[in-house]
Design an enzyme around this catalytic site. Structure first.
Site, PDB file in Angstrom:
ATOM      1  N   ASN A   1      -2.164  -2.925  10.068  1.00  0.00           N
ATOM      2  CA  ASN A   1      -0.921  -3.245  10.755  1.00  0.00           C
ATOM      3  C   ASN A   1      -0.928  -2.451  12.056  1.00  0.00           C
ATOM      4  O   ASN A   1      -0.677  -1.256  12.062  1.00  0.00           O
ATOM      5  CB  ASN A   1       0.280  -2.865   9.878  1.00  0.00           C
ATOM      6  CG  ASN A   1       1.618  -3.093  10.568  1.00  0.00           C
ATOM      7  OD1 ASN A   1       1.697  -3.823  11.553  1.00  0.00           O
ATOM      8  ND2 ASN A   1       2.657  -2.469  10.060  1.00  0.00           N
TER       9      ASN A   1
ATOM     10  N   LYS B   1       0.999  -2.529  14.562  1.00  0.00           N
ATOM     11  CA  LYS B   1       2.323  -2.205  15.100  1.00  0.00           C
ATOM     12  C   LYS B   1       2.348  -2.489  16.613  1.00  0.00           C
ATOM     13  O   LYS B   1       1.664  -3.402  17.067  1.00  0.00           O
ATOM     14  CB  LYS B   1       2.717  -0.773  14.730  1.00  0.00           C
ATOM     15  CG  LYS B   1       2.618  -0.525  13.218  1.00  0.00           C
ATOM     16  CD  LYS B   1       3.224   0.777  12.774  1.00  0.00           C
ATOM     17  CE  LYS B   1       3.080   0.933  11.278  1.00  0.00           C
ATOM     18  NZ  LYS B   1       3.717   2.162  10.788  1.00  0.00           N
TER      19      LYS B   1
ATOM     20  N   HIS C   1       8.846  -4.977   6.761  1.00  0.00           N
ATOM     21  CA  HIS C   1       8.359  -3.616   6.993  1.00  0.00           C
ATOM     22  C   HIS C   1       9.545  -2.683   7.208  1.00  0.00           C
ATOM     23  O   HIS C   1      10.558  -3.065   7.790  1.00  0.00           O
ATOM     24  CB  HIS C   1       7.422  -3.582   8.201  1.00  0.00           C
ATOM     25  CG  HIS C   1       6.653  -2.311   8.304  1.00  0.00           C
ATOM     26  ND1 HIS C   1       7.196  -1.149   8.817  1.00  0.00           N
ATOM     27  CD2 HIS C   1       5.387  -1.990   7.921  1.00  0.00           C
ATOM     28  CE1 HIS C   1       6.299  -0.186   8.760  1.00  0.00           C
ATOM     29  NE2 HIS C   1       5.197  -0.662   8.215  1.00  0.00           N
TER      30      HIS C   1
ATOM     31  N   GLU D   1      10.119  -0.411   9.205  1.00  0.00           N
ATOM     32  CA  GLU D   1      10.540  -0.243  10.600  1.00  0.00           C
ATOM     33  C   GLU D   1      11.428  -1.406  11.043  1.00  0.00           C
ATOM     34  O   GLU D   1      12.372  -1.222  11.823  1.00  0.00           O
ATOM     35  CB  GLU D   1       9.306  -0.116  11.499  1.00  0.00           C
ATOM     36  CG  GLU D   1       8.577   1.198  11.266  1.00  0.00           C
ATOM     37  CD  GLU D   1       7.109   1.171  11.654  1.00  0.00           C
ATOM     38  OE1 GLU D   1       6.448   2.194  11.439  1.00  0.00           O
ATOM     39  OE2 GLU D   1       6.631   0.136  12.162  1.00  0.00           O
TER      40      GLU D   1
ATOM     41  N   GLU E   1       5.586   0.673   0.244  1.00  0.00           N
ATOM     42  CA  GLU E   1       5.451   1.700   1.266  1.00  0.00           C
ATOM     43  C   GLU E   1       6.588   2.706   1.129  1.00  0.00           C
ATOM     44  O   GLU E   1       7.710   2.434   1.561  1.00  0.00           O
ATOM     45  CB  GLU E   1       5.444   1.079   2.665  1.00  0.00           C
ATOM     46  CG  GLU E   1       6.427  -0.079   2.869  1.00  0.00           C
ATOM     47  CD  GLU E   1       6.681  -0.402   4.336  1.00  0.00           C
ATOM     48  OE1 GLU E   1       5.788  -0.176   5.151  1.00  0.00           O
ATOM     49  OE2 GLU E   1       7.795  -0.851   4.641  1.00  0.00           O
TER      50      GLU E   1
ATOM     51  N   GLY F   1       3.385   7.416   8.508  1.00  0.00           N
ATOM     52  CA  GLY F   1       3.186   8.108   9.770  1.00  0.00           C
ATOM     53  C   GLY F   1       3.573   9.572   9.747  1.00  0.00           C
ATOM     54  O   GLY F   1       3.626  10.231  10.783  1.00  0.00           O
TER      55      GLY F   1
ATOM     56  N   SER G   1       0.386   6.320   4.948  1.00  0.00           N
ATOM     57  CA  SER G   1      -0.625   7.349   5.253  1.00  0.00           C
ATOM     58  C   SER G   1      -1.854   7.238   4.360  1.00  0.00           C
ATOM     59  O   SER G   1      -2.400   8.242   3.910  1.00  0.00           O
ATOM     60  CB  SER G   1      -0.010   8.755   5.166  1.00  0.00           C
ATOM     61  OG  SER G   1       1.026   8.910   6.108  1.00  0.00           O
TER      62      SER G   1
ATOM     63  N   GLY H   1      -1.826   3.605  11.212  1.00  0.00           N
ATOM     64  CA  GLY H   1      -2.602   4.326  12.218  1.00  0.00           C
ATOM     65  C   GLY H   1      -4.101   4.257  12.033  1.00  0.00           C
ATOM     66  O   GLY H   1      -4.862   4.140  13.008  1.00  0.00           O
TER      67      GLY H   1
END
Length: 252
Positions: free
Chosen positions: A9, A11, A96, A98, A168, A174, A214, A236
């Site tokens: 992902n 982002k 998600h 976010e 998640e 993150g 993570s 990430g």
């Protein structure tokens, strides 16, 4: 056997040119070394068409990171499920944390998005998870099961077969914190039991449930070894081909 998936992902990262290079890098490393799981690249909307052209569809699938809750019309700046499908993408990531946190996406909105995505032939990676306060209050099981029920349990078993769930824990995205493999497994088992109660054991056994939060090369093998964890939704660590492949390699 249920499908094993490692999905990136990206982002809001990478220009179009950088995204093409990243996709090419992932494609090359997977082509060279192989993958014993399905590899998915979740990219910003503007990358989709070019990334679809760049990767070998036999090696890598492509996903959008979102789609609109409307089919078409005067919704400036939105991208519909039909538009996503027209790029050649096969998946869309919905729900998600976010999107829920920053853009106010509710279960009701996500239900509409899921329906439109499925109606347009997309597979859905549907994200669920608790924030830190909910975890500390011991409410994580209640939170994730309600998110699944409210947005997905109106679907038929046939429709639900096109849903991939992604757990998640929001407190581990993150932050460098990761749920222990036991913590992750416990919630994955609860999610699978919730699906079984609605659709039966056979459907639940066929449902892919990913871990997001993570996940990296150093902990992927331990996480993926858990009975109910079927891969990862990677943030990430999906932005560099070598880092991302280090997670894919957990299945090799």
């Amino acid at each position: 056997m249920r499908k094993k998936i490692v999905a990136g992902n990206w982002k809001m990262n990478k220009t179009l040119q950088e995204g093409i290079e990243l996709a090419k890098g992932v494609n090359d490393i997977v082509k060279k070394n192989g993958a014993k799981c399905t590899v998915v690249l979740g990219t910003p909307f503007i990358h989709l068409t070019e990334v679809v052209k760049t990767v070998d569809a036999n090696l890598i699938k492509v996903s959008a990171e979102n789609c609109a809750d409307k089919a078409s019309g005067a919704y400036t700046g939105e991208v519909s499920a039909a538009m996503v499908k027209s790029t050649g993408a096969e998946y869309v990531i919905l729900g998600h944390s976010e999107r829920r946190q920053y853009y106010g996406e509710t279960d009701a909105i996500l239900k509409e998005k899921v329906d439109l995505a499925l109606a347009n032939g997309l597979k859905v990676i549907f994200c669920i998870g608790e924030v830190l306060a909910e975890r500390e209050a011991g409410k994580q099981n209640e939170v994730v099961t309600s998110q699944v029920k409210n947005a997905l349990f109106h679907l038929s078993a046939e429709q639900f077969a096109n849903i991939v769930l992604a757990y998640e824990p929001v407190w581990a995205i993150g932050t460098g914190k990761t749920a222990t493999s036991e913590q992750a497994q416990d919630v994955h088992a609860v999610i699978r039991a919730c699906v079984a109660a609605q659709y039966g054991a056979a459907v639940a056994e066929d449902t892919t449930i990913l871990y997001g939060g993570s996940c990296k090369a150093s902990n992927a093998k331990e996480l993926f070894a858990q009975k109910d964890i079927d891969g990862g939704l990677i943030g990430g660590a999906s932005l560099k081909p070598e880092d991302f492949y280090g997670i894919i390699e957990a299945y090799n």
